[in-house]
Design a protein around this motif. Structure first.
Motif, PDB file in Angstrom:
ATOM      1  N   ARG A  25       5.611   3.671   7.807  1.00  0.00           N
ATOM      2  CA  ARG A  25       6.192   3.198   6.548  1.00  0.00           C
ATOM      3  C   ARG A  25       6.205   1.692   6.521  1.00  0.00           C
ATOM      4  O   ARG A  25       6.257   1.040   7.557  1.00  0.00           O
ATOM      5  CB  ARG A  25       7.634   3.694   6.405  1.00  0.00           C
ATOM      6  CG  ARG A  25       7.730   5.173   6.195  1.00  0.00           C
ATOM      7  CD  ARG A  25       9.144   5.575   5.972  1.00  0.00           C
ATOM      8  NE  ARG A  25       9.180   6.986   5.631  1.00  0.00           N
ATOM      9  CZ  ARG A  25      10.268   7.637   5.323  1.00  0.00           C
ATOM     10  NH1 ARG A  25      11.419   7.015   5.304  1.00  0.00           N
ATOM     11  NH2 ARG A  25      10.227   8.903   5.025  1.00  0.00           N
ATOM     12  N   THR A  26       6.173   1.145   5.332  1.00  0.00           N
ATOM     13  CA  THR A  26       6.327  -0.292   5.151  1.00  0.00           C
ATOM     14  C   THR A  26       7.250  -0.545   3.966  1.00  0.00           C
ATOM     15  O   THR A  26       7.241   0.205   2.991  1.00  0.00           O
ATOM     16  CB  THR A  26       4.972  -0.994   4.940  1.00  0.00           C
ATOM     17  OG1 THR A  26       5.197  -2.392   4.845  1.00  0.00           O
ATOM     18  CG2 THR A  26       4.272  -0.523   3.686  1.00  0.00           C
ATOM     19  N   HIS A  27       8.054  -1.563   4.084  1.00  0.00           N
ATOM     20  CA  HIS A  27       8.963  -1.971   2.992  1.00  0.00           C
ATOM     21  C   HIS A  27       8.704  -3.440   2.724  1.00  0.00           C
ATOM     22  O   HIS A  27       8.835  -4.273   3.621  1.00  0.00           O
ATOM     23  CB  HIS A  27      10.424  -1.768   3.387  1.00  0.00           C
ATOM     24  CG  HIS A  27      10.776  -0.349   3.637  1.00  0.00           C
ATOM     25  ND1 HIS A  27      11.060   0.535   2.624  1.00  0.00           N
ATOM     26  CD2 HIS A  27      10.854   0.353   4.787  1.00  0.00           C
ATOM     27  CE1 HIS A  27      11.322   1.715   3.138  1.00  0.00           C
ATOM     28  NE2 HIS A  27      11.196   1.650   4.455  1.00  0.00           N
ATOM     29  N   LYS A  32       9.356  -5.323  -3.824  1.00  0.00           N
ATOM     30  CA  LYS A  32      10.246  -4.179  -4.032  1.00  0.00           C
ATOM     31  C   LYS A  32       9.477  -2.855  -3.974  1.00  0.00           C
ATOM     32  O   LYS A  32       9.599  -1.998  -4.846  1.00  0.00           O
ATOM     33  CB  LYS A  32      10.998  -4.300  -5.353  1.00  0.00           C
ATOM     34  CG  LYS A  32      11.926  -5.479  -5.396  1.00  0.00           C
ATOM     35  CD  LYS A  32      12.684  -5.525  -6.700  1.00  0.00           C
ATOM     36  CE  LYS A  32      13.586  -6.727  -6.725  1.00  0.00           C
ATOM     37  NZ  LYS A  32      14.305  -6.846  -7.980  1.00  0.00           N
ATOM     38  N   THR A  33       8.640  -2.721  -2.947  1.00  0.00           N
ATOM     39  CA  THR A  33       7.881  -1.490  -2.777  1.00  0.00           C
ATOM     40  C   THR A  33       8.159  -0.894  -1.399  1.00  0.00           C
ATOM     41  O   THR A  33       8.439  -1.609  -0.446  1.00  0.00           O
ATOM     42  CB  THR A  33       6.364  -1.735  -2.902  1.00  0.00           C
ATOM     43  OG1 THR A  33       5.954  -2.638  -1.872  1.00  0.00           O
ATOM     44  CG2 THR A  33       5.996  -2.262  -4.252  1.00  0.00           C
ATOM     45  N   ALA A  34       8.079   0.408  -1.329  1.00  0.00           N
ATOM     46  CA  ALA A  34       8.186   1.137  -0.066  1.00  0.00           C
ATOM     47  C   ALA A  34       7.040   2.136  -0.049  1.00  0.00           C
ATOM     48  O   ALA A  34       6.905   2.955  -0.953  1.00  0.00           O
ATOM     49  CB  ALA A  34       9.529   1.844   0.032  1.00  0.00           C
ATOM     50  N   ARG A  35       6.205   2.040   0.946  1.00  0.00           N
ATOM     51  CA  ARG A  35       5.025   2.901   1.027  1.00  0.00           C
ATOM     52  C   ARG A  35       5.033   3.684   2.328  1.00  0.00           C
ATOM     53  O   ARG A  35       5.634   3.279   3.307  1.00  0.00           O
ATOM     54  CB  ARG A  35       3.751   2.081   0.922  1.00  0.00           C
ATOM     55  CG  ARG A  35       3.635   1.366  -0.397  1.00  0.00           C
ATOM     56  CD  ARG A  35       2.273   0.728  -0.554  1.00  0.00           C
ATOM     57  NE  ARG A  35       2.143   0.108  -1.854  1.00  0.00           N
ATOM     58  CZ  ARG A  35       1.710   0.735  -2.933  1.00  0.00           C
ATOM     59  NH1 ARG A  35       1.369   1.978  -2.863  1.00  0.00           N
ATOM     60  NH2 ARG A  35       1.627   0.109  -4.078  1.00  0.00           N
ATOM     61  N   CYS A  36       4.324   4.804   2.296  1.00  0.00           N
ATOM     62  CA  CYS A  36       4.259   5.687   3.448  1.00  0.00           C
ATOM     63  C   CYS A  36       2.804   6.082   3.681  1.00  0.00           C
ATOM     64  O   CYS A  36       2.033   6.243   2.732  1.00  0.00           O
ATOM     65  CB  CYS A  36       5.105   6.926   3.200  1.00  0.00           C
ATOM     66  SG  CYS A  36       5.136   8.053   4.583  1.00  0.00           S
ATOM     67  N   THR A  85      -5.262  -0.492  11.708  1.00  0.00           N
ATOM     68  CA  THR A  85      -5.326  -1.180  10.416  1.00  0.00           C
ATOM     69  C   THR A  85      -3.987  -1.114   9.696  1.00  0.00           C
ATOM     70  O   THR A  85      -3.513  -2.118   9.156  1.00  0.00           O
ATOM     71  CB  THR A  85      -6.421  -0.552   9.533  1.00  0.00           C
ATOM     72  OG1 THR A  85      -7.661  -0.615  10.222  1.00  0.00           O
ATOM     73  CG2 THR A  85      -6.532  -1.274   8.207  1.00  0.00           C
ATOM     74  N   ARG A  86      -3.357   0.057   9.699  1.00  0.00           N
ATOM     75  CA  ARG A  86      -2.054   0.205   9.035  1.00  0.00           C
ATOM     76  C   ARG A  86      -1.006  -0.682   9.700  1.00  0.00           C
ATOM     77  O   ARG A  86      -0.212  -1.335   9.019  1.00  0.00           O
ATOM     78  CB  ARG A  86      -1.586   1.667   9.080  1.00  0.00           C
ATOM     79  CG  ARG A  86      -2.392   2.570   8.197  1.00  0.00           C
ATOM     80  CD  ARG A  86      -2.093   2.278   6.763  1.00  0.00           C
ATOM     81  NE  ARG A  86      -2.825   3.180   5.896  1.00  0.00           N
ATOM     82  CZ  ARG A  86      -3.049   2.947   4.636  1.00  0.00           C
ATOM     83  NH1 ARG A  86      -2.602   1.871   4.071  1.00  0.00           N
ATOM     84  NH2 ARG A  86      -3.713   3.799   3.908  1.00  0.00           N
ATOM     85  N   ARG A  87      -1.004  -0.723  11.022  1.00  0.00           N
ATOM     86  CA  ARG A  87      -0.015  -1.547  11.719  1.00  0.00           C
ATOM     87  C   ARG A  87      -0.244  -3.033  11.433  1.00  0.00           C
ATOM     88  O   ARG A  87       0.711  -3.795  11.329  1.00  0.00           O
ATOM     89  CB  ARG A  87      -0.026  -1.263  13.204  1.00  0.00           C
ATOM     90  CG  ARG A  87       0.552   0.111  13.509  1.00  0.00           C
ATOM     91  CD  ARG A  87       0.694   0.374  14.973  1.00  0.00           C
ATOM     92  NE  ARG A  87       1.492  -0.614  15.676  1.00  0.00           N
ATOM     93  CZ  ARG A  87       2.800  -0.558  15.837  1.00  0.00           C
ATOM     94  NH1 ARG A  87       3.480   0.438  15.311  1.00  0.00           N
ATOM     95  NH2 ARG A  87       3.438  -1.476  16.512  1.00  0.00           N
ATOM     96  N   SER A  88      -1.491  -3.449  11.277  1.00  0.00           N
ATOM     97  CA  SER A  88      -1.766  -4.857  10.972  1.00  0.00           C
ATOM     98  C   SER A  88      -1.318  -5.220   9.559  1.00  0.00           C
ATOM     99  O   SER A  88      -1.104  -6.391   9.260  1.00  0.00           O
ATOM    100  CB  SER A  88      -3.255  -5.158  11.146  1.00  0.00           C
ATOM    101  OG  SER A  88      -4.008  -4.548  10.123  1.00  0.00           O
ATOM    102  N   ARG A  92       4.964   0.494  10.079  1.00  0.00           N
ATOM    103  CA  ARG A  92       5.582   0.761  11.373  1.00  0.00           C
ATOM    104  C   ARG A  92       5.859   2.253  11.483  1.00  0.00           C
ATOM    105  O   ARG A  92       6.151   2.908  10.481  1.00  0.00           O
ATOM    106  CB  ARG A  92       6.882  -0.022  11.533  1.00  0.00           C
ATOM    107  CG  ARG A  92       6.667  -1.521  11.558  1.00  0.00           C
ATOM    108  CD  ARG A  92       5.878  -1.929  12.800  1.00  0.00           C
ATOM    109  NE  ARG A  92       5.508  -3.326  12.765  1.00  0.00           N
ATOM    110  CZ  ARG A  92       4.263  -3.774  12.676  1.00  0.00           C
ATOM    111  NH1 ARG A  92       3.265  -2.934  12.573  1.00  0.00           N
ATOM    112  NH2 ARG A  92       3.998  -5.053  12.684  1.00  0.00           N
ATOM    113  N   PRO A  93       5.797   2.797  12.700  1.00  0.00           N
ATOM    114  CA  PRO A  93       6.035   4.241  12.873  1.00  0.00           C
ATOM    115  C   PRO A  93       7.435   4.640  12.424  1.00  0.00           C
ATOM    116  O   PRO A  93       8.396   3.902  12.614  1.00  0.00           O
ATOM    117  CB  PRO A  93       5.876   4.465  14.371  1.00  0.00           C
ATOM    118  CG  PRO A  93       5.120   3.287  14.867  1.00  0.00           C
ATOM    119  CD  PRO A  93       5.442   2.150  13.947  1.00  0.00           C
ATOM    120  N   LYS A  94       7.514   5.801  11.808  1.00  0.00           N
ATOM    121  CA  LYS A  94       8.801   6.359  11.408  1.00  0.00           C
ATOM    122  C   LYS A  94       9.407   7.020  12.637  1.00  0.00           C
ATOM    123  O   LYS A  94       8.776   7.846  13.287  1.00  0.00           O
ATOM    124  CB  LYS A  94       8.614   7.401  10.306  1.00  0.00           C
ATOM    125  CG  LYS A  94       9.890   8.090   9.910  1.00  0.00           C
ATOM    126  CD  LYS A  94       9.616   9.180   8.900  1.00  0.00           C
ATOM    127  CE  LYS A  94      10.872   9.979   8.662  1.00  0.00           C
ATOM    128  NZ  LYS A  94      10.609  11.142   7.835  1.00  0.00           N
TER     129      LYS A  94
END
Length: 105
Positions: A25-27, A32-36, A85-88, A92-94
């Motif tokens: 997930r990223t916030h 003001k976005t939260a993505r998964c 790529t997602r971590r860069s 971050r892991p849930k």
């Protein structure tokens, strides 16, 4: 898989390896976005390794994409590449925190 006891099908090589789930997930407070983003490697009906990706805004339906591979090693390679790529990009892991609550509550 058949329900008949006589027809024992050999296990697919995909069944030997544990499913690799990843939920990140990223916030972004500025936007003001939260993505998964979620990924897993699972066998399909034809014995191929299938990398399943799901992503989008938290609370929305999101998108889904499947990648099919003849060899599981190829699926793991893409899985790890996408995870890096997602971590860069700030994902971050849930953490799965399970709290046992008393029964008397």
């Amino acid at each position: 898989m058949s329900l008949d006891a006589d027809s024992a099908l050999p296990d697919s090589p995909c069944h030997d390896c544990a499913t690799l789930p990843a939920i990140c997930r990223t916030h972004r407070r500025q936007k003001k976005t939260a993505r998964c983003s979620a990924m897993s490697i699972e066998p399909n009906l034809f014995g191929e390794a299938c990398l399943i990706r799901r992503w989008g805004r938290i609370g929305a339906t999101g998108q889904r994409r499947e990648h099919h591979f003849a060899r599981e090693e190829e699926a793991v390679r893409l899985f790890l590449q996408l995870l890096r790529t997602r971590r860069s990009r700030g994902y971050r892991p849930k953490l799965h925190i399970r709290r046992d609550t008393p029964a008397d509550r």
